[in-house]
Design an enzyme around this catalytic site. Sequence first.
Site, PDB file in Angstrom:
ATOM      1  N   LYS A 183      42.949  -1.946 -13.745  1.00  0.00           N
ATOM      2  CA  LYS A 183      43.811  -2.677 -14.422  1.00  0.00           C
ATOM      3  C   LYS A 183      45.483  -3.030 -13.399  1.00  0.00           C
ATOM      4  O   LYS A 183      45.736  -4.104 -13.036  1.00  0.00           O
ATOM      5  CB  LYS A 183      44.631  -2.690 -16.014  1.00  0.00           C
ATOM      6  CG  LYS A 183      45.851  -3.688 -16.486  1.00  0.00           C
ATOM      7  CD  LYS A 183      46.891  -3.912 -15.829  1.00  0.00           C
ATOM      8  CE  LYS A 183      47.690  -4.658 -16.829  1.00  0.00           C
ATOM      9  NZ  LYS A 183      49.545  -4.603 -16.845  1.00  0.00           N
ATOM     10  N   HIS A 232      59.917   1.319 -13.839  1.00  0.00           N
ATOM     11  CA  HIS A 232      59.329  -0.107 -14.671  1.00  0.00           C
ATOM     12  C   HIS A 232      60.721  -0.365 -15.915  1.00  0.00           C
ATOM     13  O   HIS A 232      61.290  -1.930 -16.170  1.00  0.00           O
ATOM     14  CB  HIS A 232      58.611   0.637 -15.742  1.00  0.00           C
ATOM     15  CG  HIS A 232      57.307  -0.475 -15.800  1.00  0.00           C
ATOM     16  ND1 HIS A 232      56.264  -0.880 -16.476  1.00  0.00           N
ATOM     17  CD2 HIS A 232      56.762  -0.428 -14.241  1.00  0.00           C
ATOM     18  CE1 HIS A 232      55.126  -1.028 -15.653  1.00  0.00           C
ATOM     19  NE2 HIS A 232      55.137  -0.691 -14.307  1.00  0.00           N
ATOM     20  N   ASP A 274      41.412 -19.507 -11.015  1.00  0.00           N
ATOM     21  CA  ASP A 274      40.658 -19.257 -11.990  1.00  0.00           C
ATOM     22  C   ASP A 274      40.890 -17.587 -12.421  1.00  0.00           C
ATOM     23  O   ASP A 274      39.631 -17.309 -11.762  1.00  0.00           O
ATOM     24  CB  ASP A 274      38.894 -19.629 -11.681  1.00  0.00           C
ATOM     25  CG  ASP A 274      38.426 -19.384 -13.466  1.00  0.00           C
ATOM     26  OD1 ASP A 274      39.238 -18.468 -14.136  1.00  0.00           O
ATOM     27  OD2 ASP A 274      37.115 -20.213 -14.088  1.00  0.00           O
ATOM     28  N   GLU A 309      55.315  -9.886 -15.188  1.00  0.00           N
ATOM     29  CA  GLU A 309      55.302  -7.938 -15.486  1.00  0.00           C
ATOM     30  C   GLU A 309      56.574  -7.785 -14.323  1.00  0.00           C
ATOM     31  O   GLU A 309      55.818  -7.682 -13.367  1.00  0.00           O
ATOM     32  CB  GLU A 309      53.667  -7.728 -15.434  1.00  0.00           C
ATOM     33  CG  GLU A 309      53.900  -5.933 -15.444  1.00  0.00           C
ATOM     34  CD  GLU A 309      53.149  -5.187 -15.316  1.00  0.00           C
ATOM     35  OE1 GLU A 309      51.672  -5.679 -16.206  1.00  0.00           O
ATOM     36  OE2 GLU A 309      53.243  -3.840 -15.703  1.00  0.00           O
TER      37      GLU A 309
HETATM   38  C1  MEV Z   1      50.642  -1.303 -15.429  1.00  0.00           C
HETATM   39  O1  MEV Z   1      50.594  -2.327 -15.206  1.00  0.00           O
HETATM   40  C2  MEV Z   1      49.757  -0.955 -14.097  1.00  0.00           C
HETATM   41  C3  MEV Z   1      48.981   0.646 -14.039  1.00  0.00           C
HETATM   42  O2  MEV Z   1      48.688   1.231 -15.649  1.00  0.00           O
HETATM   43  C4  MEV Z   1      48.128   0.940 -13.204  1.00  0.00           C
HETATM   44  C5  MEV Z   1      47.814   2.195 -13.030  1.00  0.00           C
HETATM   45  O3  MEV Z   1      47.751   2.734 -13.497  1.00  0.00           O
HETATM   46  O4  MEV Z   1      46.785   2.558 -12.363  1.00  0.00           O
HETATM   47  C6  MEV Z   1      50.901   1.756 -13.359  1.00  0.00           C
END
Ligand code: MEV
Length: 423
Positions: free
Chosen positions: A260, A374, A276, A82
């Site tokens: 995430k 991004h 893992d 990513e």
């Molecule tokens: C993207 O990989 C992760 C985010 O969505 C985390 C978040 O929203 O805090 C930017």
Amino acid sequence: MTQSRWSGTKDLTPAQRREGLVERTGLDAADLQALEPTDGLTVDAADVLIENVIGVLGVPVGLATNFIVDGEGVFVPMATEEPSVVAAASNAARWAHASGGFHTSSTGPIMQAQVQIVDVEDPQAAKSRILERRDELIASANEVDPLLVKLGGGCVDILPRLVDTADGIHVVVHLVVDVRDAMGANAVNSMAERTSELISDIAGGTARLRILTNLADRRLVRARAVFTAESLGGPEVADRMIEGAAFAEADAYRAATHNKGIMNGISAVVLATGNDTRAVEAGCHAYASATGRYTALSHFEKNADGDLEATLEVPMPVGLVGGATRSHPVAQSNVKIIGAESADRLARVITAVGLAQNAAAVRALATEGIQRGHMTLHARTVAVAAGAQADEVSEVAARLVASGTVRSDKAEEILAILRSEQG
Ligand code: MEV
């Protein structure tokens, strides 16, 4: 001590970054050689790691800079596909640098296995009988792994529970095991299998499942960092970040994405070190629901100085011995870069990266949004996919971003124009 502040890394080549790492850490160039794909994991070596091997998958390994964890500078290799994850972690580590970086604590490396016993007539009494034989059960478990016991680990407790299932009450016995520098799955699973017969005899039932729990809630690591309002861009940014984190604590939809973001950092280091990823991710998400409601794993608040104080508490079942960490040459190089001499240190560094990643994401979301950053990185990938050569990528990416349309057809068009200009 390693000085982990390192600016300008984005303008270096991968080979120059490796050279810089050697200069800054005292590692030998040979320690990093496996990071060159031709010297990394061979198909023959991979064939021993899993079954039916047909090849290996390359994942970029980026170096997160600027981290201080418990007073020690550390460079952190992150394996991720990513874009912007490594840059974001390094940025947040820089914001925390001025206030001493990341401070951590841990419960130590305690894992648990579960032994499920069914068809027990008198579950309450069975629980008592198991506790009466606790020492004998611990001794039986420890016969499985005398080396672990010699290293100061081993089974330390037996905890019987009654679980009310659709199939009636099951007696579930937890073996609580100090796994030292291992992730611990092999040790605890072997102990569970070995002791299950004795446990079922004592309980007067039948042993069924015997397996570790990934809800490693006795192997917790906490990280804390102070981000001064100034380092974040002012008090208003800190306030907005606190609002963002409060949203994640209150709402499961937002919490899943917030967490995430934390796992973007955690899983990248877990993968880079041959650990893992699924075990850690299962543990973290289960822990996020430990109250019965899925929530954010981190917490942001304002401290007495008006700065943002961020904390994160997660299960972190990672090891340095056993598993791919020892058998994967790239994982070995990555562990050397981190310089972790114990699984506990590795777990603390990983947790600090998770917190940094989270702070970076929430700051971006609370200010300009994440798409601009991004898109800049994504544009490079799109440029390469459109056929741009190494000396063309930056220019095509810049023009793509400027055009506001980061798409492959646009990249092809820009590439054609660039080449005609250069004639
Ligand atoms: C993207 O990989 C992760 C985010 O969505 C985390 C978040 O929203 O805090 C930017």
